[in-house]
Design a protein around this motif. Structure first.
Motif, PDB file in Angstrom:
ATOM      1  N   ASP A   1      10.053  -1.278   6.908  1.00  0.00           N
ATOM      2  CA  ASP A   1      10.448  -2.397   7.362  1.00  0.00           C
ATOM      3  C   ASP A   1       8.786  -2.920   6.367  1.00  0.00           C
ATOM      4  N   GLU A   2       7.947  -3.901   6.864  1.00  0.00           N
ATOM      5  CA  GLU A   2       7.215  -4.939   6.399  1.00  0.00           C
ATOM      6  C   GLU A   2       5.507  -4.208   6.302  1.00  0.00           C
ATOM      7  N   GLN A   3       5.471  -3.056   7.678  1.00  0.00           N
ATOM      8  CA  GLN A   3       4.215  -2.324   7.039  1.00  0.00           C
ATOM      9  C   GLN A   3       4.427  -1.253   5.982  1.00  0.00           C
ATOM     10  N   PHE A   4       5.455  -1.037   4.863  1.00  0.00           N
ATOM     11  CA  PHE A   4       5.366  -0.011   3.985  1.00  0.00           C
ATOM     12  C   PHE A   4       4.956  -0.987   3.101  1.00  0.00           C
ATOM     13  N   ARG A   5       5.402  -2.092   1.924  1.00  0.00           N
ATOM     14  CA  ARG A   5       4.575  -3.215   1.660  1.00  0.00           C
ATOM     15  C   ARG A   5       3.202  -3.620   1.972  1.00  0.00           C
ATOM     16  N   GLN A   6       3.140  -3.231   3.027  1.00  0.00           N
ATOM     17  CA  GLN A   6       1.035  -3.467   3.472  1.00  0.00           C
ATOM     18  C   GLN A   6       0.522  -2.234   3.063  1.00  0.00           C
ATOM     19  N   VAL A   7       1.073  -1.222   2.833  1.00  0.00           N
ATOM     20  CA  VAL A   7       0.980   0.128   2.462  1.00  0.00           C
ATOM     21  C   VAL A   7       0.675   0.211   0.899  1.00  0.00           C
ATOM     22  N   GLU A   8       1.522  -0.200   0.720  1.00  0.00           N
ATOM     23  CA  GLU A   8       1.526  -0.425  -1.725  1.00  0.00           C
ATOM     24  C   GLU A   8       0.307  -1.821  -1.380  1.00  0.00           C
ATOM     25  N   ASP A   9       0.708  -2.571  -0.498  1.00  0.00           N
ATOM     26  CA  ASP A   9      -1.139  -3.538  -0.880  1.00  0.00           C
ATOM     27  C   ASP A   9      -1.929  -2.792  -1.045  1.00  0.00           C
ATOM     28  N   LEU A  10      -2.444  -1.782  -0.444  1.00  0.00           N
ATOM     29  CA  LEU A  10      -3.163  -1.236  -0.803  1.00  0.00           C
ATOM     30  C   LEU A  10      -4.042  -0.130  -1.885  1.00  0.00           C
ATOM     31  N   GLN A  11      -3.339  -0.030  -2.983  1.00  0.00           N
ATOM     32  CA  GLN A  11      -2.354   1.083  -3.577  1.00  0.00           C
ATOM     33  C   GLN A  11      -3.012  -0.127  -5.097  1.00  0.00           C
ATOM     34  N   ASP A  12      -3.899   0.556  -5.447  1.00  0.00           N
ATOM     35  CA  ASP A  12      -4.581  -0.063  -6.723  1.00  0.00           C
ATOM     36  C   ASP A  12      -4.673   0.601  -8.106  1.00  0.00           C
ATOM     37  N   GLU A  13      -5.789   0.332  -8.940  1.00  0.00           N
ATOM     38  CA  GLU A  13      -5.724   1.024 -10.054  1.00  0.00           C
ATOM     39  C   GLU A  13      -6.661   2.512  -9.674  1.00  0.00           C
ATOM     40  N   ALA A  14      -7.472   2.130  -8.941  1.00  0.00           N
ATOM     41  CA  ALA A  14      -8.591   3.753  -8.468  1.00  0.00           C
ATOM     42  C   ALA A  14      -7.596   4.411  -7.788  1.00  0.00           C
ATOM     43  N   SER A  15      -6.362   4.122  -7.294  1.00  0.00           N
ATOM     44  CA  SER A  15      -5.747   5.441  -6.720  1.00  0.00           C
ATOM     45  C   SER A  15      -4.547   5.198  -6.548  1.00  0.00           C
ATOM     46  N   PRO A  16      -3.682   4.829  -7.897  1.00  0.00           N
ATOM     47  CA  PRO A  16      -2.349   4.719  -8.078  1.00  0.00           C
ATOM     48  C   PRO A  16      -1.491   5.349  -8.063  1.00  0.00           C
ATOM     49  N   ASN A  17      -1.546   6.248  -6.651  1.00  0.00           N
ATOM     50  CA  ASN A  17      -0.712   6.922  -6.699  1.00  0.00           C
ATOM     51  C   ASN A  17      -1.077   7.268  -4.459  1.00  0.00           C
ATOM     52  N   PHE A  18      -1.047   6.171  -3.871  1.00  0.00           N
ATOM     53  CA  PHE A  18      -2.152   6.182  -3.068  1.00  0.00           C
ATOM     54  C   PHE A  18      -0.746   6.497  -2.115  1.00  0.00           C
ATOM     55  N   VAL A  19      -0.065   5.438  -2.502  1.00  0.00           N
ATOM     56  CA  VAL A  19       1.257   5.114  -1.295  1.00  0.00           C
ATOM     57  C   VAL A  19       2.407   6.643  -1.316  1.00  0.00           C
TER      58      VAL A  19
END
Length: 151
Positions: free
Chosen positions: A24-42
């Motif tokens: 659900d939408e929460q997965f997209r919110q987790v994806e939004d936390l990923q950035d260049e500093a942590s490219p494998n965050f999700v």
């Protein structure tokens, strides 16, 4: 290798996870936390989720065996698992957790057992599909790789 095609396949696979109600939408919110500093965050968050959820399911199975009809104990374990599912957007798993908790409230042992079996199936399905999705993402490489000029 056609990285743009792999990225399209990954996007299609992710869309399927949402269309099937697995995420659900929460997965997209987790994806939004990923950035260049942590490219494998999700992928890392999902790996921790599966490690924790396996432990919680195992603890619950042990509680069902060791403490028959202790619905409060069962419910407490399931509440933890439901929270974990909610945090990454594992929608179908979260729904099974809620059904299990409803059955605890009704004192329905058979209902609880049935929900646990469905939950374990949903867990296996989600794990397999997300592993395939992340494997495809790794093959596709970073989003900008295909457009970067060669020097």
């Amino acid at each position: 290798m056609d990285y743009s095609n792999l990225r399209r396949q990954a996007a299609s696979m992710k869309k399927g996870l949402f269309d099937q109600g697995l995420l659900d939408e929460q997965f997209r919110q987790v994806e939004d936390l990923q950035d260049e500093a942590s490219p494998n965050f999700v992928e890392e968050v999902v790996a921790v989720f599966f490690k924790d959820s396996c432990r919680l399911i195992s603890n619950l199975e042990q509680a069902l065996e060791k403490y028959p009809r202790d619905f409060n104990r069962w419910d407490a374990y399931m509440q933890q698992l439901k929270g974990s599912c909610s945090s990454i957007g594992a929608s179908r798993m979260k729904n099974e957790c809620m059904l299990f908790r409803d059955n605890c409230g009704k004192g329905n042992v058979e209902g609880c057992m049935g929900c646990l079996q469905k939950l374990k199936r949903e867990h296996a399905i989600l794990r397999q599909k997300l592993e395939s999705y992340f494997q495809l993402l790794r093959q596709a490489g970073p989003a900008g790789a295909a457009t970067r000029p060669v020097m």
